[in-house]
Design a protein around this motif. Structure first.
Motif, short mmCIF file in Angstrom:
data_model
loop_
_atom_site.label_atom_id
_atom_site.label_comp_id
_atom_site.label_asym_id
_atom_site.label_seq_id
_atom_site.Cartn_x
_atom_site.Cartn_y
_atom_site.Cartn_z
N ILE A 273 -5.02 -2.98 -6.13
CA ILE A 273 -3.57 -2.90 -5.94
C ILE A 273 -2.85 -3.25 -7.24
O ILE A 273 -1.90 -2.58 -7.64
CB ILE A 273 -3.13 -3.84 -4.80
CG1 ILE A 273 -3.78 -3.42 -3.48
CG2 ILE A 273 -1.61 -3.85 -4.66
CD1 ILE A 273 -3.64 -4.44 -2.37
N ALA B 177 5.45 5.24 -8.66
CA ALA B 177 4.14 5.02 -8.05
C ALA B 177 3.80 6.20 -7.16
O ALA B 177 4.70 6.86 -6.61
CB ALA B 177 4.14 3.73 -7.22
N LYS C 62 -2.80 -0.32 -9.57
CA LYS C 62 -1.80 0.68 -9.20
C LYS C 62 -0.39 0.22 -9.60
O LYS C 62 0.45 1.04 -9.97
CB LYS C 62 -1.87 0.95 -7.70
CG LYS C 62 -3.11 1.72 -7.27
CD LYS C 62 -3.15 3.10 -7.91
CE LYS C 62 -4.34 3.90 -7.45
NZ LYS C 62 -4.40 5.24 -8.08
N LYS D 16 -8.49 5.49 3.16
CA LYS D 16 -8.15 5.51 1.74
C LYS D 16 -7.12 4.46 1.35
O LYS D 16 -6.68 4.44 0.19
CB LYS D 16 -7.67 6.91 1.35
CG LYS D 16 -8.76 7.97 1.51
CD LYS D 16 -8.34 9.31 0.96
CE LYS D 16 -9.48 10.33 1.09
NZ LYS D 16 -9.12 11.64 0.53
N THR D 17 -6.74 3.61 2.28
CA THR D 17 -5.80 2.53 1.95
C THR D 17 -6.48 1.52 1.02
O THR D 17 -7.55 1.00 1.35
CB THR D 17 -5.32 1.81 3.22
OG1 THR D 17 -4.75 2.74 4.13
CG2 THR D 17 -4.27 0.76 2.87
N CYS E 248 0.80 -1.23 0.00
CA CYS E 248 0.00 0.00 0.00
C CYS E 248 0.83 1.27 0.00
O CYS E 248 0.29 2.36 0.25
CB CYS E 248 -0.96 0.01 1.19
SG CYS E 248 -0.14 0.15 2.80
N THR E 249 2.12 1.18 -0.27
CA THR E 249 2.98 2.35 -0.23
C THR E 249 3.53 2.66 -1.62
O THR E 249 3.63 1.78 -2.48
CB THR E 249 4.14 2.13 0.75
OG1 THR E 249 4.80 0.90 0.42
CG2 THR E 249 3.65 2.07 2.17
N SER E 250 3.90 3.91 -1.82
CA SER E 250 4.43 4.30 -3.13
C SER E 250 5.71 3.54 -3.45
O SER E 250 5.89 3.03 -4.56
CB SER E 250 4.67 5.81 -3.16
OG SER E 250 5.62 6.20 -2.17
N THR F 233 0.90 7.48 -4.05
CA THR F 233 -0.20 7.15 -3.15
C THR F 233 -0.73 8.43 -2.52
O THR F 233 0.04 9.36 -2.24
CB THR F 233 0.23 6.18 -2.04
OG1 THR F 233 1.33 6.73 -1.32
CG2 THR F 233 0.63 4.83 -2.62
N HIS G 129 11.53 7.44 -1.65
CA HIS G 129 10.22 8.04 -1.44
C HIS G 129 10.39 9.55 -1.32
O HIS G 129 11.32 10.03 -0.65
CB HIS G 129 9.57 7.57 -0.13
CG HIS G 129 9.58 6.09 0.08
ND1 HIS G 129 8.43 5.35 0.16
CD2 HIS G 129 10.59 5.20 0.23
CE1 HIS G 129 8.73 4.08 0.37
NE2 HIS G 129 10.05 3.98 0.41
N ARG H 15 4.85 -0.20 -4.19
CA ARG H 15 4.27 -0.45 -5.52
C ARG H 15 5.29 -0.20 -6.62
O ARG H 15 5.25 -0.84 -7.68
CB ARG H 15 3.02 0.40 -5.68
CG ARG H 15 1.88 -0.09 -4.80
CD ARG H 15 0.65 0.75 -4.91
NE ARG H 15 -0.33 0.35 -3.90
CZ ARG H 15 -1.30 1.13 -3.46
NH1 ARG H 15 -1.42 2.37 -3.92
NH2 ARG H 15 -2.15 0.70 -2.54
N GLU I 186 -2.81 6.99 1.81
CA GLU I 186 -3.01 5.57 2.08
C GLU I 186 -2.32 5.11 3.37
O GLU I 186 -2.71 4.10 3.96
CB GLU I 186 -2.55 4.72 0.90
CG GLU I 186 -3.44 4.87 -0.33
CD GLU I 186 -3.28 3.73 -1.30
OE1 GLU I 186 -3.32 2.56 -0.86
OE2 GLU I 186 -3.10 4.01 -2.50
#
Length: 269
Positions: A196, A209, A199, A188-189, A157-159, A211, A238, A162, A214
């Motif tokens: 998923i 990616a 994404k 919003k996760t 669920c993280t940029s 997010t 990130h 993904r 999330e």
């Protein structure tokens, strides 16, 4: 909302997996179980709590705690309410950070990226279903908690996660999704497998990616994978900002090229 993940005390299950290995030293594993009992602790632990968390008897826990305390890896807390990790744990953290070639190569690149973006910049390394922060360069909004290395977040669920999955096969992506604890961090996760996967497909197409809220409310985060030999993803960069200051499209347009350039400079093929 779920808190940012810390490592699970999984040494016990690892010990069970290696029970038939003649080279596996059970006493060392037991000591690591004791040290791992602090992973989810929010305060000093009593001897009984350490024994319960480590899954060993009180007598064995007492011997291990005494040994580790003698060596400086466990100590009594300042108010004598229980045990906490000792200062010598930091020696091993330093060893990992200074001897990891990827982190050493990344450090000057991350500093330059932080100067250019003026937002939070993180370097994370993949550990199966999670990304562990190995470097964190804070922005003007960050708290002490948000600057600590060693915290981790899920891949699914993280940029950064993904972005990593975008460089894996569909089968590997499905395996990560299936094995992940997809309990949401925020409303919003994304937790549904197909959402998923979509994404991940977007990340493959874009080269990064993104997010939106999330993991943390009000946060936009962009991730670019760091690749090792043969294009295997080892972690991610990130860049994170506030939706109070940025529109997601503007954030990506401004920072995706810079993050991608930094990731290329760190990656080795």
């Amino acid at each position: 909302m779920r808190s940012i993940l810390r490592a699970q005390s999984g040494v016990r299950s690892e010990q069970e997996l290696h029970a038939d290995d003649p080279l596996f030293v059970q006493s060392i594993a037991r000591a690591m179980q004791v040290l791992s009992s602090f992973h989810q602790a929010g305060r000093p632990l009593t001897l009984n709590e350490i024994a319960a968390a480590a899954g060993i008897g009180k007598s064995a826990a007492q011997r291990v705690v005494h040994t580790l305390k003698t060596l400086g890896y466990i100590e009594r807390d300042a108010d004598d309410r229980g045990y906490v990790p000792g200062i010598r744990i930091l020696d091993h953290t330093l060893d990992y950070l200074r001897l990891n070639l990827l982190i050493a190569r990344a450090s000057p690149v991350l500093l330059e990226l932080r100067r250019n973006v003026r937002e939070r910049v993180d370097l994370s390394l993949r550990d199966d279903l999670r990304l562990v922060y190995a470097s964190r360069l804070q922005s003007k909004r960050e708290t002490f908690f948000a600057t600590l290395v060693g915290h981790s977040v899920p891949v699914f669920c993280t940029s950064g996660g993904r972005a990593v999955m975008a460089h894996l096969s569909d089968g590997e992506v499905d395996d990560i999704i299936t094995r992940s604890d997809r309990t949401p961090f925020t409303a919003k996760t994304l937790t549904e497998p197909e959402a998923i996967r979509e994404k991940v497909r977007e990340a493959r197409q874009n080269g990064y990616a993104v997010t939106l809220e999330e993991v943390l409310p009000g946060e936009v985060a962009l991730g670019v994978a760091i690749l090792g030999p043969a294009g295997v993803p080892r972690g991610a960069i990130h860049v994170a900002g506030s939706l109070g200051e940025w529109q997601a499209e503007d954030f990506c347009a401004r920072f995706a090229p810079l993050a991608a350039e930094a990731a290329r400079a760190i990656s080795r093929f």
